[in-house]
Enzyme design. Structure first.
Site, short mmCIF file in Angstrom:
data_model
loop_
_atom_site.label_atom_id
_atom_site.label_comp_id
_atom_site.label_asym_id
_atom_site.label_seq_id
_atom_site.Cartn_x
_atom_site.Cartn_y
_atom_site.Cartn_z
N GLY A 32 0.76 -1.43 0.05
CA GLY A 32 -0.01 0.00 0.11
C GLY A 32 0.92 1.62 0.03
O GLY A 32 0.31 2.45 0.02
N PRO A 42 5.20 -4.83 -0.83
CA PRO A 42 4.75 -3.74 -1.79
C PRO A 42 4.49 -4.20 -3.13
O PRO A 42 5.18 -5.14 -3.60
CB PRO A 42 6.47 -2.89 -1.85
CG PRO A 42 7.37 -3.97 -1.13
CD PRO A 42 6.44 -4.83 -0.39
N ARG A 61 2.65 -1.40 -6.09
CA ARG A 61 2.92 -0.39 -6.75
C ARG A 61 4.09 0.27 -6.79
O ARG A 61 4.87 0.67 -7.70
CB ARG A 61 1.79 0.50 -6.28
CG ARG A 61 1.54 1.98 -7.05
CD ARG A 61 0.71 2.81 -6.35
NE ARG A 61 -0.57 2.24 -5.84
CZ ARG A 61 -1.96 2.21 -6.72
NH1 ARG A 61 -1.63 2.66 -7.95
NH2 ARG A 61 -2.81 1.54 -6.24
N CYS A 94 -14.34 3.25 -27.22
CA CYS A 94 -15.79 3.68 -27.48
C CYS A 94 -16.51 3.94 -26.05
O CYS A 94 -17.33 3.27 -25.71
CB CYS A 94 -16.56 3.03 -28.36
SG CYS A 94 -15.78 2.71 -29.93
N GLU A 95 -15.88 5.16 -25.36
CA GLU A 95 -16.53 5.30 -24.07
C GLU A 95 -16.26 6.96 -23.75
O GLU A 95 -14.90 7.20 -24.07
CB GLU A 95 -15.93 4.44 -22.64
CG GLU A 95 -16.33 3.16 -22.87
CD GLU A 95 -17.75 2.70 -22.26
OE1 GLU A 95 -18.07 3.80 -21.36
OE2 GLU A 95 -18.33 1.80 -22.64
N TYR A 121 -0.72 -1.58 -12.15
CA TYR A 121 -2.27 -1.73 -12.26
C TYR A 121 -2.60 -1.13 -13.62
O TYR A 121 -3.70 -0.75 -13.87
CB TYR A 121 -2.64 -1.00 -11.27
CG TYR A 121 -2.36 -1.71 -9.91
CD1 TYR A 121 -2.92 -2.93 -9.50
CD2 TYR A 121 -1.49 -1.10 -8.86
CE1 TYR A 121 -2.53 -3.66 -8.13
CE2 TYR A 121 -1.30 -1.50 -7.54
CZ TYR A 121 -1.65 -2.92 -7.42
OH TYR A 121 -1.42 -3.33 -6.27
C1 LIG Z 1 -2.62 -5.33 -3.51
C2 LIG Z 1 -1.97 -5.97 -2.43
C3 LIG Z 1 -0.77 -5.61 -2.07
C4 LIG Z 1 0.13 -4.65 -2.84
O1 LIG Z 1 -0.62 -3.35 -2.58
P1 LIG Z 1 0.18 -2.05 -3.51
O2 LIG Z 1 -0.67 -0.76 -3.23
O3 LIG Z 1 0.23 -2.31 -4.82
O4 LIG Z 1 1.33 -1.90 -2.62
C5 LIG Z 1 0.07 -6.17 -1.08
N1 LIG Z 1 -0.78 -7.21 -0.40
C6 LIG Z 1 -2.02 -7.53 -0.56
C7 LIG Z 1 -2.66 -8.57 0.07
C8 LIG Z 1 -2.66 -6.99 -1.74
O5 LIG Z 1 -3.77 -7.56 -1.96
#
Ligand SMILES: *Cc1c(COP(=O)(O)O)cnc(C)c1O
Length: 442
Positions: free
Chosen positions: A258, A301, A303, A371-372, A400
């Site tokens: 996250g 991690p 993202r 087409c949106e 993503y």
């Molecule tokens: C999606 C996810 C992550 C990674 O989240 P990011 O925001 O991409 O770092 C880590 N653990 C779990 C369980 C997830 O579903």
């Protein structure tokens, strides 16, 4: 000062980004305008140096504060065999959320004992495969899965290490679609309702499952570190209670991913060190107060490993000027390869890769070819005067986008290249029209 306007945006691109004598954006020593010609557009470029630098930053910042740390990469942000091999070299484990991601990991030769299997509705066939192929940890999400996994492990005569996914009830202050650790979430056993304790005692008494730890994942794009500290405190207090009541030993604490990435010039993301400080302080403080053994710390991690490393290139085609309203500039990709703006209202910056030296005199809206009406990649971005044939580069496109891409309008998913020290290699070919019809029966 001819790069005056474009240069601040360069900081959003990979670490190796620069501008050459022709005023073209370069990444990893390759001219992106040339890459667009060689591989076609839309094209996704990943910079190997930026991915490796991010991996070592996590291992260094966490490791120097808390030595028993494991970092695993959340595959769903972007997966390819080449990336998985690179992550293995960097000493990372993997977080997979499906039989498909498990298959990609396996086919890349990734050691499955360093794989964590997540998901709120893992299928019986997926769990069976995970058990058979020796996946390191299965993170159990709900009571149905706990019972199912217990039965399968016993049928197969396997002893499986598991973690329980908890929903700690912490508001991560992010978009509601990507908040996962709140009480009203489809993921995990809530701490607040007593279901976490019930799951723990059930797991501990399931003969073929070894409950070695607890997991939570608060959500994605958390620009603050405090929610991690808050959740760690709650979960460790729970672990201490469970130790007293049920002799539960917490050997592993997995705090999910996250961590935020910077997409826009005016919203910088905290450095890894800030998260590491908050996480490790909360962890060591609670361990001391609650007199717990030091668990292994696992972070996931996704993202933040790949977002900045990835750049999307599009070719500019037509445009539509609505006097006094706005000017739409059309590109040859859009929501088919990057649905994030349409899905989450995600914001991006953009530059013209072939005009890095030019003053950014116009404010335009970048629309895709799908087409949106919602197929808008960037609203109101400042660019030099655009013309058909320009190459538009969108930074921080590594996470993503490709994994959420679709064949909407029977479009072809783009090619992906990895660049390093002046050379580029194709790590995924562009789809062909035959790929589109290949699954059909006449
Ligand atoms: C999606 C996810 C992550 C990674 O989240 P990011 O925001 O991409 O770092 C880590 N653990 C779990 C369980 C997830 O579903």
């Amino acid at each position: 000062m001819k790069y005056k306007d474009a240069l601040p945006k360069l900081t959003l691109f990979p670490l190796t980004a620069g501008v050459n004598d022709q005023g073209h954006l370069t990444i990893g020593g390759s001219d992106t305008v040339q890459l667009a010609i060689i591989y076609g557009t839309p094209l996704y470029i990943f910079d190997e140096a930026t991915i490796r630098a991010k991996c070592s930053e996590y291992l260094r910042e966490l490791g120097q504060r808390y030595s028993d740390t494991l970092a695993i990469y959340a595959c769903k942000a972007f997966t390819s065999q080449a990336l998985i091999r690179l992550l293995h070299e960097e000493g990372f484990g993997l977080d997979v959320v499906s039989g498909g991601e498990m298959h990609v990991a396996k086919s890349a030769g990734f050691p499955l004992d360093k794989v964590y299997f997540h998901g709120n509705n893992k299928g019986e066939h997926e769990l069976r495969r995970a058990l058979e192929s020796g996946v390191g940890r299965i993170v159990v999400d709900n009571f149905h899965e706990l019972a199912l996994l217990g039965r399968l492990a016993s049928e197969l005569g396997k002893s499986q290490d598991v973690l329980l996914r908890l929903s700690p009830g912490v508001d991560p202050h992010t978009h509601s679609h990507v908040a996962t650790g709140i009480l009203d979430s489809k993921f995990g056993f809530p701490l607040a309702t007593g279901q976490a304790e019930e799951a723990l005692t059930k797991a501990m008494s399931t003969p073929n499952l070894q409950l070695i730890g607890l997991h939570f994942h608060l959500g994605s794009s958390l620009f603050e570190a405090e929610p991690y500290a808050e959740a760690i405190a709650l979960v460790l207090q729970f672990a201490a209670q469970m130790k007293q009541r049920h002799r539960f030993e917490l050997r592993e604490l997995n705090i999910g991913g996250g961590f935020a990435s910077q997409y826009l010039l005016d919203s910088p993301a905290p450095p890894v060190s800030r998260y590491a400080d908050a996480i490790v302080s909360a962890l060591t403080e609670q361990i001391r107060q609650l007199k717990l053994e030091q668990p292994r710390l696992v972070i996931e991690p996704g993202r933040s490993i790949v977002a900045k490393a990835g750049t999307a290139l599009y070719r500019v085609g037509g445009s539509k000027d609505i006097p006094g309203v706005r000017r739409y500039v059309f590109v040859d990709g859009g929501m088919g390869d990057n649905i994030r703006p349409a899905l989450y209202d995600s914001k991006y910056e953009a530059v013209l890769a072939n005009k890095m030296g030019k003053l950014e005199t116009d404010v335009v809206t970048i629309a895709g070819k799908f087409c949106e009406s919602g197929d808008i990649l960037v609203k109101d971005v400042r660019l030099p005067k655009t013309e058909a044939g320009d190459v538009l580069a969108m930074p921080t496109s590594g996470a993503y986008s490709i994994p959420m891409s679709s064949n909407y309008n029977a479009s072809l998913r783009p090619a992906v290249v990895m660049v390093k020290e002046g050379s580029a290699r194709l790590i995924r070919r562009r789809e062909t029209y035959d790929d589109l019809t290949g699954h059909d029966s006449p």
